[in-house]
Design an enzyme around this catalytic site. Structure first.
Site, mmCIF file in Angstrom:
data_model
loop_
_atom_site.group_PDB
_atom_site.id
_atom_site.type_symbol
_atom_site.label_atom_id
_atom_site.label_comp_id
_atom_site.label_asym_id
_atom_site.label_seq_id
_atom_site.Cartn_x
_atom_site.Cartn_y
_atom_site.Cartn_z
ATOM 1 N N LYS A 142 -2.946 9.737 -9.511
ATOM 2 C CA LYS A 142 -3.517 9.495 -8.179
ATOM 3 C C LYS A 142 -3.234 8.077 -7.695
ATOM 4 O O LYS A 142 -2.650 7.863 -6.630
ATOM 5 C CB LYS A 142 -5.028 9.763 -8.215
ATOM 6 C CG LYS A 142 -5.786 9.237 -7.020
ATOM 7 C CD LYS A 142 -5.374 9.918 -5.734
ATOM 8 C CE LYS A 142 -5.774 9.093 -4.543
ATOM 9 N NZ LYS A 142 -6.223 9.800 -3.412
ATOM 10 N N LEU A 164 8.430 6.000 5.825
ATOM 11 C CA LEU A 164 9.394 4.926 6.098
ATOM 12 C C LEU A 164 9.233 4.421 7.536
ATOM 13 O O LEU A 164 10.161 3.873 8.099
ATOM 14 C CB LEU A 164 10.827 5.433 5.877
ATOM 15 C CG LEU A 164 11.326 5.526 4.429
ATOM 16 C CD1 LEU A 164 12.772 5.989 4.387
ATOM 17 C CD2 LEU A 164 11.182 4.198 3.688
ATOM 18 N N CYS A 193 -7.905 3.696 1.930
ATOM 19 C CA CYS A 193 -7.299 4.095 0.643
ATOM 20 C C CYS A 193 -6.212 3.163 0.116
ATOM 21 O O CYS A 193 -6.334 2.636 -0.988
ATOM 22 C CB CYS A 193 -6.737 5.500 0.757
ATOM 23 S SG CYS A 193 -8.039 6.713 0.974
HETATM 24 C C1 UDX Z 1 -3.661 8.204 2.181
HETATM 25 C C2 UDX Z 1 -2.731 9.127 1.377
HETATM 26 O O1 UDX Z 1 -1.656 9.558 2.211
HETATM 27 C C3 UDX Z 1 -3.488 10.310 0.813
HETATM 28 O O2 UDX Z 1 -2.635 11.069 -0.015
HETATM 29 C C4 UDX Z 1 -4.636 9.738 -0.005
HETATM 30 O O3 UDX Z 1 -5.306 10.658 -0.727
HETATM 31 C C5 UDX Z 1 -5.557 8.921 0.880
HETATM 32 O O4 UDX Z 1 -4.780 7.851 1.400
HETATM 33 P P1 UDX Z 1 -4.640 8.119 4.662
HETATM 34 O O5 UDX Z 1 -5.121 6.765 4.282
HETATM 35 O O6 UDX Z 1 -5.576 9.063 5.317
HETATM 36 O O7 UDX Z 1 -4.071 8.907 3.353
HETATM 37 O O8 UDX Z 1 -3.433 7.924 5.678
HETATM 38 P P2 UDX Z 1 -1.847 7.905 5.653
HETATM 39 O O9 UDX Z 1 -1.373 8.900 6.620
HETATM 40 O O10 UDX Z 1 -1.322 7.971 4.285
HETATM 41 O O11 UDX Z 1 -1.563 6.440 6.277
HETATM 42 C C6 UDX Z 1 -2.090 5.255 5.710
HETATM 43 C C7 UDX Z 1 -1.666 4.041 6.528
HETATM 44 O O12 UDX Z 1 -0.267 3.826 6.418
HETATM 45 C C8 UDX Z 1 -1.960 4.139 8.026
HETATM 46 O O13 UDX Z 1 -2.383 2.870 8.498
HETATM 47 C C9 UDX Z 1 -0.622 4.506 8.637
HETATM 48 O O14 UDX Z 1 -0.499 4.092 9.974
HETATM 49 C C10 UDX Z 1 0.316 3.710 7.724
HETATM 50 N N1 UDX Z 1 1.675 4.273 7.659
HETATM 51 C C11 UDX Z 1 1.899 5.519 7.154
HETATM 52 C C12 UDX Z 1 2.755 3.475 8.061
HETATM 53 O O15 UDX Z 1 2.570 2.339 8.513
HETATM 54 N N2 UDX Z 1 4.012 3.978 7.943
HETATM 55 C C13 UDX Z 1 4.272 5.234 7.446
HETATM 56 O O16 UDX Z 1 5.446 5.612 7.362
HETATM 57 C C14 UDX Z 1 3.178 6.027 7.045
#
Ligand code: UDX
Length: 441
Positions: free
Chosen positions: A201, A247, A257
């Site tokens: 995880k 990406l 998280c």
């Molecule tokens: C994340 C994990 O994806 C999930 O598997 C875990 O269990 C909980 O944490 P979450 O925090 O809900 O989920 O959002 P996620 O969609 O993963 O995005 C996290 C952050 O990264 C956001 O601020 C998002 O804007 C940013 N992000 C995501 C980017 O800046 N670029 C990307 O390509 C993807």
């Protein structure tokens, strides 16, 4: 199994597990320590925003598939499987605060279970936690670890469509009551030890965070070099060994998280004399990203003192109203400290702690009546607004797109200056024109 499943904690992991299991045909009891929350859930009011969640909750309440309790005894005593999904926030030193998990286990120790229960920990915890808690559970039940990989905004969908199911237990037999619940999903199951499951995880999240920091580093390089990050990252992502997901460059990853999980892995690694490498670098790049976005804006408008900045987006990502650890909020705070006032619009956020003089407004166009416009959350609807509708309202003509969501060509065609993350190369129109002329030579 005809016994109801009990879920302790009604945050997004608990709710997604509950509604997902109800969709799979199980009866589910939800328990929360906050009675007002239970009361609202009984009336069908979800504790957070997610597309389709209100309808799904209402459906399962009406069909009596889910019930909510503020007494743990009533919620859990008839269950054979109890899922713990409570928060594990970061402490200042990066370690995880496990007090809510411990409190849940201690509460369950006082329940008079009708049968030997399987307690499934789903909260994200540092490696070793489940083993160390198992002594508390051993006299009255089995403790296993089943991590979640749910994204806010699509958590129920993710619950029902996992890439894999990971379950860590002392013996394979102890995993069976939980895995049976998910049999209908027909997904690969990784049976492993509890510590391995915990590492799967937190290292999965650390890898996803690393990928985002990598994308940001590449985009920063593109910006400095005069290249176009969209093309460069798309070209990289087509390699199936790398893949296109996570990406997207931007202001950095936020939310409850990623930062917490990487800090937690880094903290545990440091205890073993490791962790000074990738985990720290992932966080360092992320911490620097908001400052880069602010510098781009500064390059265009100079000092912030006395300016009004329109801000689109405050949630840590699209499709949620969650502003926990939102880097958008950090940027807004910093701009406030430097003397700017913000007009902030987010389609889902209606309450937020903003700097003095700044305020939330109720439409994107209202926010865009400012000196410059800053896009901080990747809401897709921002891209659908015709730039000519807001161009005349932006006094200094500057748009800084911290998420690369806008169509740069359309923004420029509306008479505005456009800056994105690593988008300083020739615009798509220029590329098409030069490609066309190259082909006609
Ligand atoms: C994340 C994990 O994806 C999930 O598997 C875990 O269990 C909980 O944490 P979450 O925090 O809900 O989920 O959002 P996620 O969609 O993963 O995005 C996290 C952050 O990264 C956001 O601020 C998002 O804007 C940013 N992000 C995501 C980017 O800046 N670029 C990307 O390509 C993807």
């Amino acid at each position: 199994m005809s016994r109801p499943i009990c879920i302790v904690g009604t945050g997004y992991v608990g709710m997604a597990s509950m509604l997902g299991l109800a969709d799979l045909g199980w009866k589910v009891h939800g328990y929360d320590i906050v009675p007002e929350r239970v009361d609202r859930l009984r009336r069908g009011i979800p504790p957070y925003r997610e597309p389709k969640l209100p309808e799904l909750l209402q459906h399962h309440i009406e069909h009596r598939n889910v019930h909510f309790f503020d007494s743990i005894e009533e919620a859990a005593s008839g269950s054979q499987v109890v899922i713990i999904a409570v928060g594990t926030p970061s402490r200042d030193d990066g370690s995880a605060d496990l007090s809510a998990v411990r409190a849940a286990v201690e509460m369950l120790a006082h329940v008079q279970f009708a049968t030997w229960p399987t307690i499934v920990l789903r909260s994200t915890v540092p490696p070793g936690t489940t083993d160390s808690l198992s002594a508390l559970v051993a006299p009255w039940g089995n403790l296993i670890y089943a991590p979640e990989f749910l994204r806010e905004g699509s958590a129920v969908h993710d619950f029902l469509n996992p890439d894999r199911i990971v379950v860590g237990s002392a013996t394979p037999a102890e995993a069976v009551p939980y895995v049976t619940l998910l049999e209908r999903l027909q997904k690969p199951v990784v049976f492993t030890s509890r510590s391995n499951a915990e590492l799967i995880k937190c290292c999965s999240n650390a890898y996803l965070a690393l990928k985002i920091s990598f994308a940001n580093e590449v985009a920063n390089l593109c910006g400095a070099f005069g290249a176009t990050s969209d093309d460069v990252l798309r070209g990289i992502g087509y390699d199936q060994r790398i893949g296109p997901h996570f990406l997207r460059p931007g202001i950095g990853f936020g939310g409850p998280c990623f930062e917490k999980d990487v800090k937690s892995v880094e903290f545990v690694s440091a205890q073993y004399g490791l962790g000074e490498g990738l985990f720290s670098a992932t966080l360092r790049v992320n911490e620097g990203q908001p400052g880069r976005v602010i510098r781009i804006l500064e390059e265009e408008i100079g000092s912030f003192a006395g300016t009004t900045i329109g801000v689109w987006g405050l949630a840590f990502k699209a499709n949620t109203d969650d502003i926990r650890d939102s880097l958008a909020l950090r940027i807004v705070d910093e701009l406030g400290r430097r003397g700017a006032k913000m007009l902030v619009y987010d389609p889902a956020v209606h309450v937020a702690p903003l700097p003095v003089g700044s305020r939330l407004v109720t439409s994107a166009l209202e926010a865009a009546r400012a000196d410059a416009l800053l896009v901080l959350t990747e809401w897709p609807q921002f891209a659908r607004i015709d730039p000519t509708a807001y161009a005349s309202g932006i006094a200094r003509r500057v748009v800084v797109d911290g998420r690369n969501v806008l169509d740069a060509d359309r923004v420029v065609a509306a008479g505005l200056i456009y800056r994105g993350i690593g988008r300083s190369g020739p615009s798509a129109t220029e590329r098409r024109t030069s490609l066309a002329s190259a082909l006609t030579v």
